[in-house]
Each structure stands twice: as C-alpha cells, then as structure tokens.
Design a protein around this motif. Sequence first.
Motif, PDB file in Angstrom:
ATOM      1  N   ALA A   7       0.873  -1.053  -0.076  1.00 23.34           N
ATOM      2  CA  ALA A   7      -0.064  -0.041  -0.036  1.00 23.34           C
ATOM      3  C   ALA A   7       0.777   1.305   0.146  1.00 23.34           C
ATOM      4  CB  ALA A   7      -0.988  -0.062   1.225  1.00 23.34           C
ATOM      5  N   ARG A   8       2.034   1.267   0.709  1.00 20.19           N
ATOM      6  CA  ARG A   8       2.590   2.381   0.824  1.00 20.19           C
ATOM      7  C   ARG A   8       3.880   2.534  -0.544  1.00 20.19           C
ATOM      8  NH1 ARG A   8       3.897   7.158   2.935  1.00 20.19           N
ATOM      9  NH2 ARG A   8       5.959   7.502   3.384  1.00 20.19           N
ATOM     10  N   LEU A   9       3.861   1.340  -1.309  1.00 19.46           N
ATOM     11  CA  LEU A   9       4.566   1.526  -2.452  1.00 19.46           C
ATOM     12  C   LEU A   9       3.530   2.142  -3.566  1.00 19.46           C
ATOM     13  CD1 LEU A   9       6.535  -1.905  -2.861  1.00 19.46           C
ATOM     14  CD2 LEU A   9       7.387   0.333  -2.098  1.00 19.46           C
ATOM     15  N   ALA A  10       2.200   1.775  -3.383  1.00 17.46           N
ATOM     16  CA  ALA A  10       1.346   2.247  -4.311  1.00 17.46           C
ATOM     17  C   ALA A  10       1.268   3.747  -4.157  1.00 17.46           C
ATOM     18  CB  ALA A  10       0.009   1.563  -4.236  1.00 17.46           C
ATOM     19  N   GLU A  11       1.374   3.950  -2.806  1.00 16.85           N
ATOM     20  CA  GLU A  11       1.157   5.647  -2.480  1.00 16.85           C
ATOM     21  C   GLU A  11       2.287   6.550  -3.037  1.00 16.85           C
ATOM     22  OE1 GLU A  11       1.572   8.381   1.319  1.00 16.85           O
ATOM     23  OE2 GLU A  11       1.030   6.321   1.658  1.00 16.85           O
ATOM     24  N   TRP A  12       3.625   5.837  -3.127  1.00 14.04           N
ATOM     25  CA  TRP A  12       4.503   6.325  -3.709  1.00 14.04           C
ATOM     26  C   TRP A  12       4.353   6.642  -5.222  1.00 14.04           C
ATOM     27  CZ3 TRP A  12       9.625   3.555  -1.738  1.00 14.04           C
ATOM     28  CH2 TRP A  12       9.981   3.770  -0.396  1.00 14.04           C
ATOM     29  N   ARG A  13       3.840   5.521  -5.998  1.00 16.06           N
ATOM     30  CA  ARG A  13       3.495   5.874  -7.379  1.00 16.06           C
ATOM     31  C   ARG A  13       2.563   6.640  -7.595  1.00 16.06           C
ATOM     32  NH1 ARG A  13       5.763   4.906 -11.930  1.00 16.06           N
ATOM     33  NH2 ARG A  13       5.077   6.937 -11.863  1.00 16.06           N
ATOM     34  N   ALA A  14       1.690   6.929  -7.001  1.00 10.73           N
ATOM     35  CA  ALA A  14       0.421   7.946  -7.013  1.00 10.73           C
ATOM     36  C   ALA A  14       0.919   9.424  -6.557  1.00 10.73           C
ATOM     37  CB  ALA A  14      -0.623   7.528  -6.041  1.00 10.73           C
ATOM     38  N   ARG A  15       2.278   9.589  -6.043  1.00  7.84           N
ATOM     39  CA  ARG A  15       2.450  10.889  -5.349  1.00  7.84           C
ATOM     40  C   ARG A  15       3.547  11.325  -6.477  1.00  7.84           C
ATOM     41  NH1 ARG A  15       4.632  11.330   0.055  1.00  7.84           N
ATOM     42  NH2 ARG A  15       4.491  13.252  -0.046  1.00  7.84           N
ATOM     43  N   VAL A  16       3.976  10.659  -7.607  1.00  7.72           N
ATOM     44  CA  VAL A  16       4.924  10.951  -8.276  1.00  7.72           C
ATOM     45  C   VAL A  16       4.342  11.091  -9.706  1.00  7.72           C
ATOM     46  CG1 VAL A  16       7.019  10.120  -7.200  1.00  7.72           C
ATOM     47  CG2 VAL A  16       5.883   8.647  -8.982  1.00  7.72           C
TER      48      VAL A  16
END
Length: 227
Positions: free
Chosen positions: A37-46
């Motif tokens: 979930a945290r990795l997917a958040e990283w993807r969404a924030r770039v």
Amino acid sequence: MILRVGQAALRGDIARYARVFDLLELSSEPGRLPRAARLAEWRARVPESFVFSLRLPRAVAALDAAPGSDEALARALRAAESLQAGWLVLDTPASVTPAARHKRRLAELTEPLLERWRVAWAPRGVWLDDEAAAVSDELGVALVRDLGRSEPPDEAVVYTRLRGLGDGGSVRAGAVERAAELLADRDEAYVVVDGGGAVRAARMLRELVDDDRERAPDTGAEPEARP
C-alpha cells in the motif's frame, strides 16, 4: 531523447525527491521495502513519467536456487507491480561466471520477466566486456555499465550507473561529461547516480545532453534505425 536520472535509494519524502529526479532505483532485499500500500502511494505521488526500477534480491541474483529464493523473487515482483516499475535490475555476483550453466540460468530467470518488465543486467567478476555484451544481446536485456569509465553497448536504450570514487564519493564532473557525450545519440537513457553530488550531477547531465542535441546538425535525413 528520453532521459531519466535518479539515485539508488530514497532519502526523504518521495514527492520532494521527484521534484529533482525522475528515476529511483530501489533494493528489494527482504526488509528494505515498505508494504504494498505504501509503494502504491509512492507511485501515486510522483508524475506519470517518473520511473521506478527495482534491484532483485541477492538470493535471486546468485542463480543458485538457494532456499527462499523463489519467495524472495515473488515478493520483489509484487513490489514491482505496486510501483508499476519500469525496470528490474539484476546485479549478479562474481560467482556467476560465463560458464554455460550460468548463461542457461540467466536465460531461465530473465525470459519470463521480460514478458512484463524491462530488465537491466550488471555482471561482476570475470566477464569480459564483449562477452557480457553478447550475452545481454542474446537475452534481450540492457547491459549496465558505468559510462564514466566504460563504453555503452551499441543499443538505442541504455541503463547505466555513474559511480563516485570510493564509498560515498562524489561523481566526478568529467564522468558526467563523458556520459552525456556517449548518450547524446541514444533514444532512451536511464542514469543512476550512485555517489555524492547527485543533484549537481543530474542537473549537469540534463544540461549537457540538451546542449548536444541543440548542436547536432540537422541533415534532413531520417535517423538510422538501431538493431
């Protein structure tokens, strides 16, 4: 030309990092990555154009089918899916030699990965440059070389690391200049700055590549296709 420049680890906030860099190479060693979930958040924030690459675990890169290597690979690939990674990076140790059995194992590992991702391979040990280039070409993977010290393979797409001198040493300006010259006529370049002064090196590389493109003569002819 598509140029992406970044570092080999995340320091600080991902959105702040993405204001300076557009590539991030991450280790997938057990315990080094946050949850999906945290990795997917990283993807969404770039930005959408931002590229993640993921180094496969040492247990996988050793190619010796050690206990736990299959699960380590599965965890890494799940992380790559969460990040929507553009690249998987295989750093094989010196124990992986040009022997036929190791070439066969390389093919067995990379063939299914290439159905979903681009794969970059960084061999260590006794590999000669020409030998490693021939194997990477046969496998269909990008051969990772430090362009501050070596020539890139004759391919349209290049994945490279620029290393500093010594542990934590800064990447030399001369190495950045050399890399820019070697990359100027490539279609795509993915550059990991593995050393100090990464912000300066990224800015300098982008400026030099842009300058080289502007100085290139326009002949009016179609560019020659690379194999």
